[in-house]
Design an enzyme around this catalytic site. Sequence first.
Site, PDB file in Angstrom:
ATOM      1  CD  GLU A 125      -4.118  -7.942   1.378  1.00  0.00           C
ATOM      2  OE1 GLU A 125      -5.098  -7.015   2.034  1.00  0.00           O
ATOM      3  OE2 GLU A 125      -2.924  -7.533   1.074  1.00  0.00           O
ATOM      4  CG  ASP A 170     -12.696  -9.147   1.268  1.00  0.00           C
ATOM      5  OD1 ASP A 170     -13.106  -7.492   1.100  1.00  0.00           O
ATOM      6  OD2 ASP A 170     -12.321  -9.194   2.221  1.00  0.00           O
ATOM      7  CG  ASN A 183      -0.532  -6.801  -1.536  1.00  0.00           C
ATOM      8  OD1 ASN A 183      -1.449  -7.321  -2.387  1.00  0.00           O
ATOM      9  ND2 ASN A 183      -0.736  -6.663  -0.527  1.00  0.00           N
ATOM     10  CG  HIS A 211     -10.075  -5.934   0.456  1.00  0.00           C
ATOM     11  ND1 HIS A 211     -10.243  -7.095   1.050  1.00  0.00           N
ATOM     12  CD2 HIS A 211      -8.583  -5.338   0.716  1.00  0.00           C
ATOM     13  CE1 HIS A 211      -8.954  -6.940   1.648  1.00  0.00           C
ATOM     14  NE2 HIS A 211      -8.503  -6.839   1.590  1.00  0.00           N
ATOM     15  CD  GLU A 261      -2.935  -1.610   2.169  1.00  0.00           C
ATOM     16  OE1 GLU A 261      -3.079  -0.652   3.248  1.00  0.00           O
ATOM     17  OE2 GLU A 261      -3.961  -1.972   2.640  1.00  0.00           O
TER      18      GLU A 261
END
Length: 405
Positions: free
Chosen positions: A324, A326, A260, A296, A219
């Site tokens: 990651e 979801d 990432n 996300h 990030e």
Amino acid sequence: MLKLSVSFTALSVLLPFVSAQSATWGQCGGVGWSGATTCTSGNTCVSYSQYYSQCVPSSQVTTSVSSASSATSSSASSSASSPASTSTVKLHTLAKSKGKLYFGTATDNPELTDTAYDAILDDGAMFGQITPGNSMKWDATEPTQGTFTWTGADQIVDLAQANGQILRGHNCVWYNQLPSWVTSTTWTAATLTSAIQTHCGTLVGHYKGQIYSWDVINEPFNDDGTWRSDVFYNTLGTTYVQIALEAARAADPDAKLYINDYNIEGPGAKATAMLNLVQTLKAASVPIDGIGFQSHFIVGELPSGIQTNFEAFTAQGVEIAITELDIRMTLPSTPALLAQQKKDYTTIISACQAVTGCVGVTVWDWTDKYSWVPSTFSGQGAACPWDENFIRKPAYDGIAIGFGN
């Protein structure tokens, strides 16, 4: 000193009652639930199905949702009418058959005491890859400068190896979850460079030959594409990225080195900033092997152009992965929301499936029971392919469809 008017005897009676109450957005009932069944003051225990009840602020409870105490008879029929997965395929086996390296999941150490959870997590045909959610982060591995601890990380590494599962390391350098000695020290460029080299080199080196890929940088950008202001950037500028990547490469020449981030899945300012960074690193011969797309998402709000954006990155000579995944919704979940969530899972998985350089997909834990979402986004959840009782949701079918099943 505040004078206490409640006696210790009275407290001994009250404390068990207080501790047995769930806080706002906490679970308070459902089949198999053994925790608190009442809520703290100002909240009402609301039943969404026979499997799940949640503490909701009383001001938000409407007549369309009954409290758990009066919904016992209706919850079973509500659950029975909810859509569920019909697919029987194992997702890692499916992903491998479609040319991908893995389908995997994040996990975390406290969850590993849940035997029912472990039984599914340990199935290598379902999850061919594991990411430790927290136990490899800086605060967990080097809480005091120069003193490293591996207990939590080793537990997950040992588990994955016993199951024959690929490991992704997460992470070396991130602005969050830093021990206080990192954030409170007055650094010079030289001393912080040394600290990064020591941390990344020791962390990656400890697991040399055991980790497929590392999120070396996590990030680095703001959503508008500018660099995130943190101890690393503020002291070293953009050079901290090169410092960390080179330290990781020296520690394990065979591990894939990733950067990432989130909100880079579709074209936009942040994706462009990341693409430019890849080009800059490549031009300077700095080791960079992959880009992780956290993914996300919110139900019904996926960006457009995901596949095209993925292809723009792989055209730079890096592999990519969904790291990651979801897809959360505003609770309670409904058949309509679950149907849209299924479509959204299909969309993102299909984009990876269509791009040869997308090597795999990791969900950010597979069950709503251990999702990070409710504690971070109040009133939102149900983001994972399995519900909190480990029942597969329509999202599971969406993943299978995305891989071409």
